[in-house]
Design a protein around this motif. Structure first.
Motif, PDB file in Angstrom:
ATOM      1  N   SER A  36      16.220  41.123  35.826  1.00  0.00           N
ATOM      2  CA  SER A  36      17.668  40.960  35.718  1.00  0.00           C
ATOM      3  C   SER A  36      18.179  41.680  34.483  1.00  0.00           C
ATOM      4  O   SER A  36      17.839  41.323  33.350  1.00  0.00           O
ATOM      5  N   GLN A  37      18.998  42.694  34.708  1.00  0.00           N
ATOM      6  CA  GLN A  37      19.530  43.487  33.606  1.00  0.00           C
ATOM      7  C   GLN A  37      20.504  42.673  32.756  1.00  0.00           C
ATOM      8  O   GLN A  37      20.511  42.771  31.532  1.00  0.00           O
ATOM      9  N   SER A  38      21.350  41.842  33.399  1.00  0.00           N
ATOM     10  CA  SER A  38      22.314  41.030  32.645  1.00  0.00           C
ATOM     11  C   SER A  38      21.588  39.984  31.786  1.00  0.00           C
ATOM     12  O   SER A  38      22.046  39.662  30.679  1.00  0.00           O
ATOM     13  N   ALA A  39      20.459  39.476  32.269  1.00  0.00           N
ATOM     14  CA  ALA A  39      19.684  38.515  31.485  1.00  0.00           C
ATOM     15  C   ALA A  39      19.107  39.189  30.247  1.00  0.00           C
ATOM     16  O   ALA A  39      19.003  38.546  29.189  1.00  0.00           O
ATOM     17  N   CYS A  40      18.739  40.472  30.346  1.00  0.00           N
ATOM     18  CA  CYS A  40      18.226  41.202  29.179  1.00  0.00           C
ATOM     19  C   CYS A  40      19.316  41.328  28.115  1.00  0.00           C
ATOM     20  O   CYS A  40      19.048  41.151  26.918  1.00  0.00           O
ATOM     21  N   LEU A  41      20.543  41.619  28.551  1.00  0.00           N
ATOM     22  CA  LEU A  41      21.654  41.706  27.603  1.00  0.00           C
ATOM     23  C   LEU A  41      21.945  40.342  26.965  1.00  0.00           C
ATOM     24  O   LEU A  41      22.203  40.253  25.763  1.00  0.00           O
ATOM     25  N   ASP A  42      21.885  39.283  27.785  1.00  0.00           N
ATOM     26  CA  ASP A  42      22.112  37.932  27.260  1.00  0.00           C
ATOM     27  C   ASP A  42      21.024  37.546  26.261  1.00  0.00           C
ATOM     28  O   ASP A  42      21.307  36.924  25.218  1.00  0.00           O
ATOM     29  N   ALA A  43      19.781  37.921  26.557  1.00  0.00           N
ATOM     30  CA  ALA A  43      18.670  37.617  25.648  1.00  0.00           C
ATOM     31  C   ALA A  43      18.871  38.336  24.317  1.00  0.00           C
ATOM     32  O   ALA A  43      18.635  37.767  23.249  1.00  0.00           O
ATOM     33  N   ARG A  44      19.334  39.574  24.383  1.00  0.00           N
ATOM     34  CA  ARG A  44      19.572  40.330  23.162  1.00  0.00           C
ATOM     35  C   ARG A  44      20.693  39.686  22.338  1.00  0.00           C
ATOM     36  O   ARG A  44      20.594  39.566  21.115  1.00  0.00           O
ATOM     37  N   ASP A  45      21.756  39.225  23.026  1.00  0.00           N
ATOM     38  CA  ASP A  45      22.846  38.540  22.322  1.00  0.00           C
ATOM     39  C   ASP A  45      22.376  37.228  21.688  1.00  0.00           C
ATOM     40  O   ASP A  45      22.745  36.904  20.556  1.00  0.00           O
ATOM     41  N   ASP A  46      21.568  36.473  22.433  1.00  0.00           N
ATOM     42  CA  ASP A  46      21.025  35.213  21.898  1.00  0.00           C
ATOM     43  C   ASP A  46      20.179  35.474  20.658  1.00  0.00           C
ATOM     44  O   ASP A  46      20.272  34.747  19.659  1.00  0.00           O
ATOM     45  N   TYR A  47      19.356  36.503  20.710  1.00  0.00           N
ATOM     46  CA  TYR A  47      18.494  36.828  19.574  1.00  0.00           C
ATOM     47  C   TYR A  47      19.330  37.214  18.349  1.00  0.00           C
ATOM     48  O   TYR A  47      19.050  36.793  17.225  1.00  0.00           O
ATOM     49  N   ALA A  48      20.399  37.971  18.572  1.00  0.00           N
ATOM     50  CA  ALA A  48      21.275  38.385  17.466  1.00  0.00           C
ATOM     51  C   ALA A  48      21.960  37.158  16.845  1.00  0.00           C
ATOM     52  O   ALA A  48      22.051  37.046  15.610  1.00  0.00           O
ATOM     53  N   GLN A  49      22.406  36.226  17.687  1.00  0.00           N
ATOM     54  CA  GLN A  49      23.029  35.014  17.160  1.00  0.00           C
ATOM     55  C   GLN A  49      22.033  34.170  16.362  1.00  0.00           C
ATOM     56  O   GLN A  49      22.383  33.585  15.334  1.00  0.00           O
ATOM     57  N   MET A  50      20.787  34.128  16.830  1.00  0.00           N
ATOM     58  CA  MET A  50      19.756  33.385  16.092  1.00  0.00           C
ATOM     59  C   MET A  50      19.519  34.013  14.724  1.00  0.00           C
ATOM     60  O   MET A  50      19.379  33.301  13.724  1.00  0.00           O
ATOM     61  N   GLN A  51      19.503  35.327  14.663  1.00  0.00           N
ATOM     62  CA  GLN A  51      19.296  36.014  13.386  1.00  0.00           C
ATOM     63  C   GLN A  51      20.464  35.732  12.425  1.00  0.00           C
ATOM     64  O   GLN A  51      20.251  35.541  11.225  1.00  0.00           O
ATOM     65  N   ILE A  52      21.657  35.703  12.965  1.00  0.00           N
ATOM     66  CA  ILE A  52      22.825  35.422  12.124  1.00  0.00           C
ATOM     67  C   ILE A  52      22.749  33.997  11.575  1.00  0.00           C
ATOM     68  O   ILE A  52      22.997  33.760  10.381  1.00  0.00           O
TER      69      ILE A  52
END
Length: 116
Positions: free
Chosen positions: A91-107
């Motif tokens: 799922s391409q949209s899930a990959c984008l969501d995972a990347r967003d989740d990871y960025a929020q965790m880093q913040i």
């Protein structure tokens, strides 16, 4: 004219009752005066107590903030893992969501963003 002794017997009962209760009322009046005089001091000290935060209250607030922050991180971690699994399934949209989740965790994990 009446004799002087007869006049004292003709006093109405209400003033006589007031005269007998006057020594008892003196204490009540004095206590009321003290209460009225100390009221501003008590009110001011209560206001100071409400305005200041005790050390235990500050510790409780800090602990609450830490728990809420950690809960947000756990929720993001679960969402990230869920999106990552779906990304692995294609799922391409899930990959984008995972990347967003990871960025929020880093913040959230950055020291300046910790509420404690």
């Amino acid at each position: 004219m009446r004799p002087l002794g007869a006049m004292s017997r003709t006093l109405p009962p209400a003033p006589l009752l007031v005269l007998t209760l006057l020594p008892l009322l003196g204490g009540c009046i004095a206590k009321t005066a003290v209460d009225v005089a100390t009221l501003p001091v008590r009110a001011a000290s209560q206001g100071v107590d409400w305005a200041t935060t005790s050390q235990s209250e500050a510790d409780e607030k800090r602990g609450r903030a830490m728990r809420e922050h950690e809960e947000k991180l756990r929720d993001l971690q679960r969402r990230y893992e869920k999106h990552l699994r779906k990304c692995d399934e294609g799922s391409q949209s899930a990959c984008l969501d995972a990347r967003d989740d990871y960025a929020q965790m880093q913040i959230l994990q950055a020291p300046q963003n910790r509420p404690y």
